[in-house]
Every structure is written in C-alpha cells, then in structure tokens.
Motif scaffolding. Structure first.
Motif: not given
Length: 262
Positions: A228-241, A253-262
């Motif tokens: 399940w994917a959503r077109d947002d700034a973080r490219k949020t996606a959920v994978l069931l395998s 649960v997957h998210v992506a950022f342009s710089s490290p968050q911590w």
C-alpha cells in the motif's frame, strides 16, 4: 226684644265669637247654647253659633300611621326572563396522582472496542513522520553495501520497542541508498513461524485489516506480498510479505527523507 237679663254674646267672654276657646268644658258650652236659644236668638245668629261650636268640637286629626311601603315586585322580578348562562369550559388539570414521564431518549448504541491491530498500524504511521525516533532502541549492527550494484550504501539496524498483533520481534532500519545523505526508515515486525495453513490465515487476516486502515493508499500485490503506497513527501508505504522458508507474515512501514532525522 232681647231679654235684659240674658248676657250678650260678648259678656264674660273676652274672646270673640270667631276665636272661642275650644278648650272650655262641654257643660259650659251647652248651657250657653240653651240660654241663647231661650232668648229668641235670630236664626242667622243661631246658625253662626252652631258653626262655631262645630269647629270647637272638631278635634285635631290624629295622624294616621302610614303602613310601611310594600315593595311592589316589578314585572321583571315577577316574570323573570331566563338569561343564557355562560358555559364554563373546565380546564383540564394534571391529576395529582399522574406521574410525569420523561421523554424516552435513545440509548447510546454500544460501540465495539478499538481493534488492537488497527490501533498499532495507526501508531506506526504517526511515528513515521519523524523517522520512528521514539520507537528505536539500541544499535544492533551496521551493514555496508557490497557488490558492483549494491542495494544500499549503509544500513543501521536498531532494536524496535513497539510490538503489536502478536509480533515476536521488531527492528528499525536507517538506510542510506546513495551518497547524497537521503536516508530511508523502515520499521519491521516479525511474527513467529506457524504451520502452513495457520500462516495463510494469519496473512489473510492482516491483509483485511490493512485494507480497512490504509484508506487513501494505493494497493498493489504480487507473489507473497501486498503493498500500500501513498504519494506524499515521505513516500509512505506499507508492505505485507511472508518469509519463503516458514511462510510467517512480516509487516514493514517505509518512509524516506531528504536528510537524517536523528
């Protein structure tokens, strides 16, 4: 001729004939009349004398007692005209024994308790906004990409401290795919190995719940996975395998950022 011995009308009587004292005694008056008659009094004088005596004998009229005026009944009273009496409409009053009943309000429909699995997915989606910062534990290991076409450049694996849906283990990955310092964060849940039939049922149950929670996500599927994917700034996606060896389900649960968050 008159008798010289007879007294004249004025003798011994200081009162004139028209003003005789009516209070004199009857006997004196009677004797005077007799003397006058005997003396041969003319008829005219006699008539005057009789008139005066009659006036003296007339007593003052006794005032008659006027009877109390009896009210004469009027025609209206004697024959009363029936008048139209006003019809009084009784006003209904509440009976003293009547107990007012409150309007029945609809009872609130019982709501089913929130599903723990759905609540867990929502919490993961909220935590993904800052790279699951509050969910990572101690660092477990660091891996570097290898080969001419590596899948990632560097990957750091931390312990995850949030479990739900009967998961046995959780890991948090911080992955750098390129040298441009663009990290991706994956929160992975691992479930215990089950029998083939139980694993299939568990997988189908997870897929049903994820479809209900992930409204607005685009669903795709393939061999042994659903995404399940959503077109947002973080490219949020959920994978069931499912793992190839055991068939046990996994959720990521997957998210992506342009710089490290911590």
């Amino acid at each position: 001729m008159r008798d010289a011995n007879l007294p004249t009308s004025g003798d011994h009587d200081p009162v004139s004939p028209g003003e005789q004292d009516c209070s004199a005694r009857p006997r004196a008056r009677t004797s005077s009349i007799v003397r006058v008659i005997r003396g041969g009094m003319p008829s005219s004088a006699l008539c005057c004398l009789v008139f005066l005596l009659c006036q003296c004998h007339r007593q003052s009229p006794t005032p008659e007692t006027t009877p109390a005026a009896t009210p004469i009944a009027t025609t209206a009273a004697a024959n009363p005209v029936p008048t139209a009496s006003a019809t009084v409409t009784p006003i209904p009053t509440a009976s003293a024994t009547e107990t007012p009943t409150a309007s029945a309000s609809p009872l609130p429909s019982p709501t089913s308790p929130p599903d723990p699995f759905e609540e867990g997915v929502k919490k993961l989606l909220e935590a993904s906004e800052n790279g699951f910062l509050e969910l990572h534990g101690k660092l477990k290991r660091t891996e570097n990409g290898s080969g001419p076409d590596p899948l990632f450049r560097v990957r750091k694996i931390y312990e995850g401290n949030f479990l739900f849906g009967g998961a046995a283990l959780a890991e948090l990955e911080e992955v750098y795919f390129t040298t441009g310092q663009q990290p991706a964060y994956n929160y992975q849940l691992y479930y215990q190995a089950l029998s083939t039939r139980a694993s299939i049922e568990k997988y189908d149950d997870f897929r049903l719940h994820l479809n209900q929670v992930l409204q607005g996500f685009e669903h795709t599927f393939g061999d042994r996975y659903d995404a399940w994917a959503r077109d947002d700034a973080r490219k949020t996606a959920v994978l069931l395998s499912s793992q190839e060896a055991t068939g046990s389900p996994q959720i990521q649960v997957h998210v992506a950022f342009s710089s490290p968050q911590w």
